[in-house]
Design an enzyme around this catalytic site. Structure first.
Site: not given
Length: 359
Positions: A75, A77, A101, A131-132, A160, A334
């Site tokens: 992803h 994003d 990530d 995706e997030e 991932e 994150h």
């Protein structure tokens, strides 16, 4: 005045490419600049690949007639930026939003898709948006609906963050709001009301007493979790509240179906009103599939369970074996301190290059 277009060098060292990707902000819903840059780079630097653009997703693939097709997915994003863009390098560590990530994983996969022009397996690269955030907006789900044939593969690898290990399957996720009610009153005459926040105490007590289940599936140990992630209630500083909402997230092992998970949560919170706000099933490890077993053998690692939900679940639902493999550390995803060791990027690239070039 719009910013000038970004130029990416896909054939450069993937560490440098990771930094370049991080330096293009791409918080969920705002991936266009990065998608444009990736598409332009693939078009100019990887003429051996067929390209497709779908919204803010970029897809590329070979058509070499190989007996096996491997799909590399990631992803574009990130979660919201926390004063950690642009990237910065300190010794052997690269810092910045998305380094773990999963822009390091995207860098490795995009670099190899461009650099390896004669892979032993046909390769499909899928870089997608959103995706997030809530699963209804997930770009891979959109691709499944609109370009299903582009997802055909014998094995899907998601970049991932796994610290270079193979993480198999994934947990399912269920989010519900547990509501309590009451009756408003002036706080100076509180006996005339019923406090909805106080009524939520049994909800919190059940969560505090909850014992998480652990289960072993194909040698991978999954641990479940049931957690309050938000609480909202109150009207004013002098009002007894008449409503309170506790948002609860259940992360469940992939041997449970979504309906099993719903029934379990309903049982835990029996007597309370529940409203479901998000749900996605998990994915079993699928390590018995020949293509998955072949990749695991190529990495020389012992697979472990994936904690968290990833899009391997979408591929599993399509009957496509899928594994998580990327250089980032999932424990740093994150966070404000998100980072990735530069050596981990190079090592993941070497492992994946070896797999893609050996029949």
């Amino acid at each position: 005045m719009s910013a000038p277009p970004v130029t990416l060098d896909l054939l450069a060292d993937p560490v440098s490419l990771t930094a370049a990707l991080v330096d293009v902000p791409s918080v969920s819903g705002n991936e266009e600049a990065l998608a444009d840059a990736v598409q332009a780079a693939l078009a100019s630097q990887a003429p051996h690949l067929e390209l497709l653009r779908s919204g803010q997703a970029v897809l590329a693939r070979t058509r070499l007639g190989r007996p096996r097709r491997v799909l590399l997915a990631g992803h574009l994003d990130t979660v919201p930026i926390a004063d950690n863009v642009p990237s910065r390098r300190d010794g052997g560590t690269l810092y910045g939003c998305g380094t773990s990530d999963m822009k390091s994983g995207v860098a490795v996969m995009t670099h190899l898709a461009a650099a390896v022009t004669e892979p032993a397996h046909d390769v499909t690269l899928v870089l997608y948006d959103c995706e997030e955030i809530e699963s209804a907006r997930n770009g891979l789900g959109r691709l499944e609906r609109e370009h299903r044939d582009w997802l055909d593969a014998d094995l899907a690898l998601l970049g991932e963050p796994t610290s270079g290990q193979v993480e198999a399957g994934c947990q399912g996720t269920l989010r519900v709001v547990v509501g309590t009610g009451g009756r408003r009153a002036h706080s100076a005459r509180s006996w005339l009301g019923e406090n909805a926040i106080h009524a939520a105490a049994p909800v919190l007590a059940r969560l505090a007493a909850y014992e998480a289940r652990e289960v072993d599936i194909d040698g991978c140990r999954y641990r479940e979790g049931l957690q309050a992630v938000r609480i909202a209630g109150g009207v004013a500083g002098n009002v007894v509240p008449d409503a309170c909402e506790v948002t609860v997230n259940f992360r469940f092992a992939p041997d449970r179906t979504l309906d099993d998970a719903r029934a379990h949560v309903a049982d835990v919170f029996a007597g309370f009103a529940l409203t479901e706000t998000d749900a996605a099933p998990g994915a079993l490890p699928g390590l018995a599939a020949p293509a998955a077993a072949g990749f695991v053998a190529a990495t020389g690692t012992v697979p472990v369970a994936k904690y968290g939900w990833t899009d391997v679940a979408r591929f599993a639902a399509l009957g496509i074996p899928a594994l998580n493999f990327g250089p980032g550390d999932p424990n740093l995803a994150h966070t404000r301190e998100e980072s990735v060791p530069v050596g981990a990027i190079s090592e993941a690239c070497d492992v994946l290059r070896t797999y893609l070039t050996r029949a």
